[in-house]
Design a protein around this motif. Structure first.
Motif, PDB file in Angstrom:
ATOM      1  N   UNK A 105       0.823  -1.221   0.000  1.00 56.40           N
ATOM      2  CA  UNK A 105       0.000   0.000   0.000  1.00 56.40           C
ATOM      3  C   UNK A 105       0.855   1.268   0.000  1.00 56.40           C
ATOM      4  N   UNK A 106       0.235   2.384  -0.325  1.00 59.38           N
ATOM      5  CA  UNK A 106       0.932   3.671  -0.390  1.00 59.38           C
ATOM      6  C   UNK A 106       1.281   4.228   0.985  1.00 59.38           C
ATOM      7  N   UNK A 107       0.658   3.712   2.027  1.00 61.23           N
ATOM      8  CA  UNK A 107       0.883   4.270   3.355  1.00 61.23           C
ATOM      9  C   UNK A 107       2.078   3.640   4.079  1.00 61.23           C
ATOM     10  N   UNK A 108       2.761   2.709   3.459  1.00 57.57           N
ATOM     11  CA  UNK A 108       3.849   2.009   4.145  1.00 57.57           C
ATOM     12  C   UNK A 108       5.153   2.127   3.360  1.00 57.57           C
ATOM     13  N   UNK A 109       6.253   2.212   4.089  1.00 61.22           N
ATOM     14  CA  UNK A 109       7.589   2.072   3.525  1.00 61.22           C
ATOM     15  C   UNK A 109       8.233   0.820   4.110  1.00 61.22           C
ATOM     16  N   UNK A 110       9.058   0.161   3.322  1.00 66.19           N
ATOM     17  CA  UNK A 110       9.790  -1.012   3.783  1.00 66.19           C
ATOM     18  C   UNK A 110      11.284  -0.704   3.699  1.00 66.19           C
ATOM     19  N   UNK A 111      12.002  -1.022   4.762  1.00 66.41           N
ATOM     20  CA  UNK A 111      13.431  -0.735   4.825  1.00 66.41           C
ATOM     21  C   UNK A 111      14.208  -2.020   5.116  1.00 66.41           C
ATOM     22  N   UNK A 112      14.987  -2.482   4.140  1.00 69.47           N
ATOM     23  CA  UNK A 112      15.905  -3.603   4.334  1.00 69.47           C
ATOM     24  C   UNK A 112      17.292  -3.023   4.623  1.00 69.47           C
ATOM     25  N   UNK A 113      17.946  -3.536   5.653  1.00 66.14           N
ATOM     26  CA  UNK A 113      19.288  -3.068   6.004  1.00 66.14           C
ATOM     27  C   UNK A 113      20.215  -4.276   6.096  1.00 66.14           C
ATOM     28  N   UNK A 114      21.288  -4.270   5.326  1.00 60.71           N
ATOM     29  CA  UNK A 114      22.247  -5.380   5.335  1.00 60.71           C
ATOM     30  C   UNK A 114      23.614  -4.872   5.762  1.00 60.71           C
ATOM     31  N   UNK A 115      24.147  -5.445   6.822  1.00 60.91           N
ATOM     32  CA  UNK A 115      25.514  -5.132   7.224  1.00 60.91           C
ATOM     33  C   UNK A 115      26.480  -5.828   6.269  1.00 60.91           C
TER      34      UNK A 115
END
Length: 346
Positions: A105-115
């Protein structure tokens, strides 16, 4: 890669996007993660609108469900995914993740973080294929994929100087480069050492001697320092540096390898200087940074090829001796170093 786009999205509070942050520079990466968290943490009821997954509790079904759930008392939510071994994700898992992202949906952001230890540089650079490559490709096309490389050179020096400027502390022009030489290029380490110098100097101008006397030396600098002490025949200094390195967790095997590499770099630097090559040319041949060659140069001009050849041979002999079960590794290396320190006296 795409850092400007990342900044723009954060500033405009863009939503409905997938972000993937990776690379070696953890400090800059963490800076942007904090900026993205700030938006949701400053909203009403952030405990309901910030969904965080780590390797131990991540599963694709829960992840897909979290994307679809409406935010609570807000028009925005953030889902973060961290501490995954991205190189070990299965094709099915990645396919499920991408499917969920395609209809997010437009109301969410997803953040993947890889060390840096969670996603190999070969996969990031597309020199090697893995299931996670499909997620990277999707983010590049539809979201923001950002690789944070180690900061080096002039940009890193300016970053160091800004920390001193923020506290109105004057520094000698050479201090940033000296800090890099002594402490290495890790930005978390450099920030801590800058704060230490600011407190130590108490408002007076910071000079190179302050860096040498106050900052914690990285292991590579200590090995270079060890090489200088060996040539000078300073057995007491050799003993002190050896104990520091061993107590810092450097194994005898690693110490010999690092010392051998340092001797090789100094030899190449010396040969290059005598052939009239520039610092830049020598750095390219060694595949290292110019500041490292500038650090070697004064010493390379003084030391003779006879010692460098002798040291290289003895390093090889010591490396062979370390493979023998009859020898104690720490004792073998210490005796080798003390004998090498006595070279000029032979």
């Amino acid at each position: 890669m795409n850092e400007d786009l990342l900044k723009s999205c954060i500033k405009s509070e863009a939503s409905g996007k997938c972000f993937f942050l990776c690379g070696e520079e953890e400090y800059t990466k963490d800076h942007y993660v904090k900026l993205m968290l700030k938006r949701v943490e400053s909203s009403p009821m952030p405990e309901f609108n910030l969904i965080r997954y780590s390797g131990k509790d991540f599963n694709t079904f829960s992840f897909a469900t979290a994307l679809e759930e409406l935010p609570y008392m807000s028009d925005y939510k953030l889902v973060t995914v961290e501490e995954l071994d991205y190189g070990k994700l299965s094709e099915n898992s990645v396919a499920d993740i991408v499917t969920a992202l395609e209809t997010m949906p437009e109301y969410v952001n997803v953040l993947f973080v890889a060390k840096s230890n969670e996603l190999s540089a070969k996969i990031i650079g597309k020199k090697e294929k893995a299931p996670v490559s499909a997620l990277i490709d999707f983010t590049e096309k539809n979201g923001v994929f950002t690789v944070f490389e180690k900061e080096t050179g002039a940009k890193l020096k300016k970053w160091i100087k800004r920390h001193f400027d923020a506290s109105s502390t004057e520094i000698a022009e050479s201090v940033p480069e000296t800090m890099i030489n002594v402490c290495g290029e890790d930005m978390y380490t450099l920030k801590g050492e800058a704060l230490k110098l600011i407190a130590y100097c108490k408002g007076r101008k910071v000079i190179d001697d302050d860096v040498i006397n106050v900052c914690c030396s990285n292991k590579s600098f200590r090995v270079f320092d060890l090489t200088k002490a060996l040539t000078a025949g300073n057995s007491a200094r050799v003993h002190d540096i050896y104990n520091f390195l061993i107590n810092s967790g450097v194994s005898p095997y690693m110490l010999i390898n690092m010392l051998s590499s340092c001797i090789t770099d100094i030899t190449v630097t010396k040969a290059g200087l005598e052939d009239g090559k520039t610092i830049g040319d020598i750095a390219k041949s060694l595949k290292t940074f110019e500041w490292a060659v500038r650090n070697y140069a004064p010493y390379a001009r003084k030391v003779g090829f006879d010692f460098l050849d002798y040291a290289a041979d003895k390093c090889n002999e010591c490396a062979v001796a370390l493979k023998s079960y009859r020898n104690d590794p720490a004792c073998t290396v210490e005796i080798f170093l003390l004998r090498l320190a006595a070279y000029e006296k032979n």
